[in-house]
Design an enzyme around this catalytic site. Structure first.
Site, PDB file in Angstrom:
ATOM      1  N   GLU A 156       0.386  -1.410   5.668  1.00 38.82           N
ATOM      2  CA  GLU A 156       1.446  -0.816   6.493  1.00 38.82           C
ATOM      3  C   GLU A 156       1.165   0.641   6.795  1.00 38.82           C
ATOM      4  OE1 GLU A 156       5.012   1.409   7.584  1.00 38.82           O
ATOM      5  OE2 GLU A 156       3.815   1.684   5.775  1.00 38.82           O
ATOM      6  N   ASP A 183       0.824  -1.212   0.000  1.00 39.79           N
ATOM      7  CA  ASP A 183       0.000   0.000   0.000  1.00 39.79           C
ATOM      8  C   ASP A 183       0.855   1.258   0.000  1.00 39.79           C
ATOM      9  OD1 ASP A 183       0.787  -0.605   2.664  1.00 39.79           O
ATOM     10  OD2 ASP A 183      -0.861   0.565   3.488  1.00 39.79           O
TER      11      ASP A 183
END
Ligand SMILES: CCCCCCCC/C=C\CCCCCCCC(=O)N[C@@H](CC(C)C)C(=O)O
Ligand SMILES: [Zn+2]
Ligand SMILES: [Zn+2]
Length: 482
Positions: free
Chosen positions: A170, A106
């Protein structure tokens, strides 16, 4: 003189090394693969707002671009938490303790404004690939899989098993990605020799007067507290205001927090070790000062505070990030609230910082609500016996021979690696890429980019690192240099 202190050399490896040289065709394919990854907008907006369509597409994309990784008999691939990926690469020698490479899928949002090219275009300009994720952290993710793909097509079989864990959240905590992978491995009884994640770089131009770049391998990372402060007061008509309002009381409290720095903790730990190692790289008189920290510690600790990137290295920081109050122009607000994001120095704890914050605010009308908090991460070993640190050092020295110093540091942000504390004592954060202050600002900022050359070098680094991981013997005591 052996430059790879503490590790037995490659002579003890059974298989000949595969040279880290790639054909022109492979080099083009690898940069195109990175561009394709950048074009998939895997944005995390909040823990509950992820672009799940893009995350699913990313899973398909890596299957397409790295077919050999997905079709090798000794590699097991699992999807965890719907969008994260865990690869288990089984080595031929079960007696060697496995390690793990981490990266995340991400990215943070990137509105078009201010960018020279659209942030999800992956366009190449003047030798640079632009886009959100080119430094944080699709470069690592793609380089890991790319290096493995290239090794596999050259018939590489690792001796030491390793894992690759690619988290999908994350940027918003890692609890559905990294944390689940970690729990899965723990349930399987896995213990790791070490993990390597993002979180530091080859730093170029961050320390005044230091002309040469140095590699900082972060051996710890700061803790954090998200603290909500709240003030409740009786609401009323704005035509007859009370002497103090919830807004005024809270504004004064947060201003005190901003204006009162937490104590300077410079003195021990990774930063001091790094400065001592760097001392002789500085010109006179800084070299003398850093070689005599027993005497000049107060001076150096003050100098470190002056700079916005070195200041977080020496203390807990408090950033005022959100402020909300008021319901109408002519109503005295019943409640005001603010969020403070603390980053805790490794020498302090959550409890100590909360106590300091209460003393600074010194107003019982201000309520403290801890939203989430965790202590700084323990300091991972960086001595001659530390396998992960020494493998990183050995590979840095081979791929970046111009870098004289590899030094331990503290990561000022947080990474997925903190979720793997249950599996290892060796957590290292290092991205084999040069970083200048300007490129540091592009991370989560605008015009994030990586040069094609830097990306190729990152692939080369991992290609060599994986092979170095097959080192026959665990680190041996430091041998005297001749
Ligand atoms: C000798 C001193 C030199 C100091 C130079 C420091 C240069 C900084 C270099 C690298 C820092 C990069 C940090 C990248 C990791 C941050 C990732 C991140 O943003 N994580 C989130 C996690 C959160 C749980 C959502 C965060 O806010 O920290
Ligand atoms: Zn990141
Ligand atoms: Zn990030």
């Amino acid at each position: 003189v052996s430059r790879s202190k503490g590790l037995r050399g490659t002579e003890s490896q059974r298989e000949p090394r595969i040279p880290s040289q790639f054909s022109q065709e492979q080099r083009i394919a690898m940069k195109e693969a990175l561009k394709g990854a950048i074009q998939i907008p895997t944005v995390s907006f909040s823990p509950k707002e992820l672009n799940t369509t893009a995350l699913a597409e990313f899973g398909e994309y890596i299957r397409k671009v790295f077919p050999t990784v997905f079709h090798t008999s000794f590699i097991r691939h699992e999807v965890v938490g719907n969008y994260s990926h865990l690869f288990t690469i089984k080595g031929s020698d079960p007696s060697m303790q496995p390690y793990m490479l981490l990266a995340h899928i991400d990215v943070v949002p990137a509105p078009d404004k201010g960018w020279d090219v659209p942030p999800f275009s992956g366009l190449e300009r003047d030798g640079f690939i632009y886009g959100r994720g080119t430094l944080d952290n699709k470069n690592s993710l793609m380089a890991i899989l790319q290096a493995l793909e290239l090794l596999l097509i050259r018939n590489y079989i690792p001796r030491r098993s390793f894992f690759i864990a690619l988290g999908h959240d994350e940027e918003v905590s890692g609890i559905n990605g990294a944390q689940k992978i970690s729990a899965l491995l723990q349930a399987r009884g896995v213990q790791l020799a070490f993990v390597v994640d993002e979180g530091s770089f080859i730093l170029d131009g961050f320390l005044p007067n230091l002309k040469k770049p140095f590699a900082m391998v972060s051996v710890s990372e700061k803790g954090a507290i998200n603290l909500r402060l709240q003030v409740n007061m009786t609401p009323g008509h704005s035509s007859a205001p009370p002497k103090e309002t919830s807004i005024g009381i809270l504004a004064a409290a947060v201003s005190r927090l901003e204006q009162t720095p937490m104590p300077n903790m410079f003195g021990s730990g990774p930063l001091r070790m790094a400065l001592e190692q760097l001392a002789n790289e500085f010109p006179f008189p800084t070299n003398i000062v850093l070689n005599n920290l027993w005497l000049f510690r107060p001076l150096v600790s003050r100098l470190m505070e002056r700079n916005y990137v070195t200041n977080p290295m020496v203390r807990t920081t408090a950033a005022l990030t959100m402020f909300n109050a008021g319901i109408k122009e002519n109503v005295i607000p019943p409640v005001a609230e603010a969020i403070i994001n603390f980053r805790i120095h490794p020498a302090q704890t959550v409890q100590e910082v909360l106590k300091l914050a209460k003393d600074i605010v010194a107003d019982d009308r201000v309520q403290f609500h801890v939203l989430d908090a965790f202590d700084p991460l323990p300091i991972s070993p960086s001595d001659d016996q530390a396998l992960g640190y020494q493998l990183l050092r050995q590979t840095i020295q081979s791929v970046f021979p111009e870098v004289n110093i590899v030094a331990p540091g503290t990561c000022i942000g947080n990474t997925d690696s903190r979720h793997y504390l249950n599996l290892t004592t060796g957590i290292y954060r290092f991205n084999p890429v040069y970083l200048q202050p300007q490129s540091f600002s592009s991370i989560h900022g605008i015009n994030e980019k990586i040069s094609v050359e830097a990306y190729e070098t990152q692939v080369k680094f991992i290609f060599e690192f994986i092979q170095n991981g097959d080192t026959d013997v665990e680190p041996v005591p430091h041998l005297h240099e001749l």
